[in-house]
Write a protein that holds these residues in place. Structure first.
Motif, short mmCIF file in Angstrom:
data_model
loop_
_atom_site.label_atom_id
_atom_site.label_comp_id
_atom_site.label_asym_id
_atom_site.label_seq_id
_atom_site.Cartn_x
_atom_site.Cartn_y
_atom_site.Cartn_z
N TYR A 91 65.26 20.06 -29.58
CA TYR A 91 65.32 21.26 -28.86
C TYR A 91 66.12 22.36 -29.34
CZ TYR A 91 63.12 18.45 -25.28
OH TYR A 91 62.15 17.66 -24.38
N PHE A 92 67.17 21.76 -29.71
CA PHE A 92 68.25 22.79 -30.18
C PHE A 92 68.93 22.54 -31.27
CE2 PHE A 92 72.77 24.82 -29.69
CZ PHE A 92 72.18 26.24 -29.66
N ALA A 93 69.64 21.35 -31.47
CA ALA A 93 70.44 21.03 -32.75
C ALA A 93 70.85 19.72 -32.51
CB ALA A 93 71.78 21.85 -32.48
N GLU A 94 71.61 19.28 -33.74
CA GLU A 94 72.19 17.91 -33.81
C GLU A 94 73.47 17.88 -33.13
OE1 GLU A 94 72.08 15.01 -34.18
OE2 GLU A 94 73.53 13.98 -35.71
N ASP A 95 73.79 16.99 -32.51
CA ASP A 95 75.54 16.76 -31.83
C ASP A 95 75.88 15.68 -32.48
OD1 ASP A 95 77.02 17.47 -29.26
OD2 ASP A 95 76.96 15.32 -29.85
N PRO A 134 74.86 19.17 -24.65
CA PRO A 134 73.75 18.80 -24.09
C PRO A 134 72.79 18.17 -25.00
CG PRO A 134 74.32 20.90 -23.23
CD PRO A 134 75.16 20.46 -24.29
N GLU A 135 72.78 18.87 -26.16
CA GLU A 135 71.92 18.38 -27.19
C GLU A 135 72.02 16.61 -27.64
OE1 GLU A 135 72.86 21.08 -27.16
OE2 GLU A 135 74.64 21.63 -28.92
N GLY A 136 73.31 16.14 -27.49
CA GLY A 136 73.64 14.81 -27.62
C GLY A 136 73.13 14.06 -26.61
N TYR A 137 72.92 14.42 -25.52
CA TYR A 137 72.33 13.28 -24.32
C TYR A 137 70.84 13.77 -24.43
CZ TYR A 137 76.92 13.17 -22.58
OH TYR A 137 78.47 13.14 -22.55
N ARG A 138 70.58 14.77 -24.85
CA ARG A 138 68.82 14.87 -25.12
C ARG A 138 68.63 14.10 -26.11
NH1 ARG A 138 69.74 21.19 -23.34
NH2 ARG A 138 69.21 20.74 -21.10
N LYS A 139 69.52 14.11 -26.97
CA LYS A 139 69.29 13.08 -28.52
C LYS A 139 69.24 11.64 -28.01
CE LYS A 139 72.40 12.31 -31.40
NZ LYS A 139 73.31 12.64 -32.81
N ARG A 172 73.48 25.76 -21.85
CA ARG A 172 72.16 25.02 -22.33
C ARG A 172 72.11 23.86 -21.52
NH1 ARG A 172 75.10 25.80 -26.93
NH2 ARG A 172 75.47 23.61 -27.27
N GLY A 173 72.44 23.83 -20.23
CA GLY A 173 72.38 22.61 -19.22
C GLY A 173 72.89 21.49 -19.24
#
Length: 317
Positions: A91-95, A134-139, A172-173
């Motif tokens: 979605y956005f990036a690497e965490d 957020p991108e960490g949890y989405r990953k 970013r939620g």
């Protein structure tokens, strides 16, 4: 020499004396002080055992945060073979605070999700001190869904002071990402085992710890808010963190009594930071047992048991 905590001063003094005697023994004018060294080593061991047998919640907090304590990547390196990391949330990036990937544990394929704090200044900055955006949890959600698709058990390693509270993360939620991660945990139809290896901080921890079996290292902590933050809110004084830690009941022993934690993994005397390999091996044995117990359950049974487990927490039956 160890990186000693404040309350370890008696042990630090004894081990300092031992070091000095060993230097004398190895020096040019060598003197046989073997008996004295052995006597001091026994006193040091006894003092360490005594200290760690009666740690206060605040002292356990210090141990859980110890810089030399083994972190997520240390566990992966020792107990997981053929580890293949996966990056990005699509979605956005690497965490970098959230480590995810697939590997083998005892020859069995597993999905690994864990929070990495870093071990020195450079890696701590890279991994944002274990505080995922957020991108960490989405990953994490992406990897959980992939694990379910291929019927692979999930192992999570929890070690964070909390989710990252920055403005960008909120924009970013962050809250929604954590909620989606908890939802993904609850919906999984594969075994999910979680191990709290250091700090289990608030929603940032439970986002990947809503598991069938929750394991916890003996001197780890698991709480709804950091003691310092709780003291700032309750008393307008962060120096009262010691009092808040006592009241919060956040040690492994307290949480086992409440039914929030299923298994406490015993650490070597003096904490996991004194013998990282032994601590990780003990954790591996607990993970092995948990996965074995869950292997006989069907997907719907795993999901139902997980949901019932967390719905039961805090209920007065």
């Amino acid at each position: 020499m160890h990186n000693y905590l404040d309350f370890e001063k008696p042990v630090a003094d004894l081990e300092g004396q031992i070091l000095e005697l060993k230097k004398i023994e190895a020096g040019e004018n060598a003197v046989d002080v073997t008996e004295e060294i052995q006597r001091l080593e026994k006193r040091s061991r006894d003092a360490l055992e005594d200290l760690y047998r009666k740690l206060t919640p605040w002292q356990k907090t210090q141990v859980a945060r110890h810089a030399d304590r083994p972190h997520c990547l240390d566990y992966i390196e020792r107990i997981v073979t053929d580890f293949v990391p996966l990056a990005g949330d699509r979605y956005f990036a690497e965490d970098h605070a959230m480590i995810t990937g697939f590997g083998r544990f005892d020859g069995q394929s597993v999905a690994i999700i864990g929070q990495e704090k870093g071990s020195d200044t450079q890696t701590r900055l890279k991994h944002n001190f274990g505080m995922a955006r957020p991108e960490g949890y989405r990953k994490a959600v992406r990897v959980m869904e992939m694990a379910e698709r291929f019927a692979i058990p999930v192992l999570t390693l929890v070690d964070t002071a909390g989710a990252y509270p920055g403005i960008g993360a909120e924009e970013r939620g962050q809250a929604e990402a954590i909620a989606r991660s908890i939802e993904a945990c609850l919906n999984l139809k594969v075994p999910l085992v979680s191990l709290v290896i250091g700090e289990g901080g608030s929603g940032g921890a439970i986002a990947i710890a809503t598991a069938n079996e929750v394991l916890m290292m003996e001197h780890a902590i698991y709480n709804v808010i950091a003691p310092e933050a709780g003291a700032s809110i309750l008393y307008r004084d962060s120096t009262r963190a010691r009092d808040v830690a006592q009241a919060m009941k956040m040690t492994a022993q307290d949480l086992k009594g409440f039914g929030i934690v299923d298994t406490i993994v015993e650490e070597p005397v003096g904490g996991a930071h004194r013998a990282p390999a032994a601590a990780i091996d003990a954790a591996a044995e607990a993970i092995r047992t948990a996965l074995s117990e869950l292997s006989g359950l069907s997907g719907p049974e795993l999901r139902q048991a997980r949901r019932e487990k967390f719905l039961a927490i805090g209920r007065n039956l």
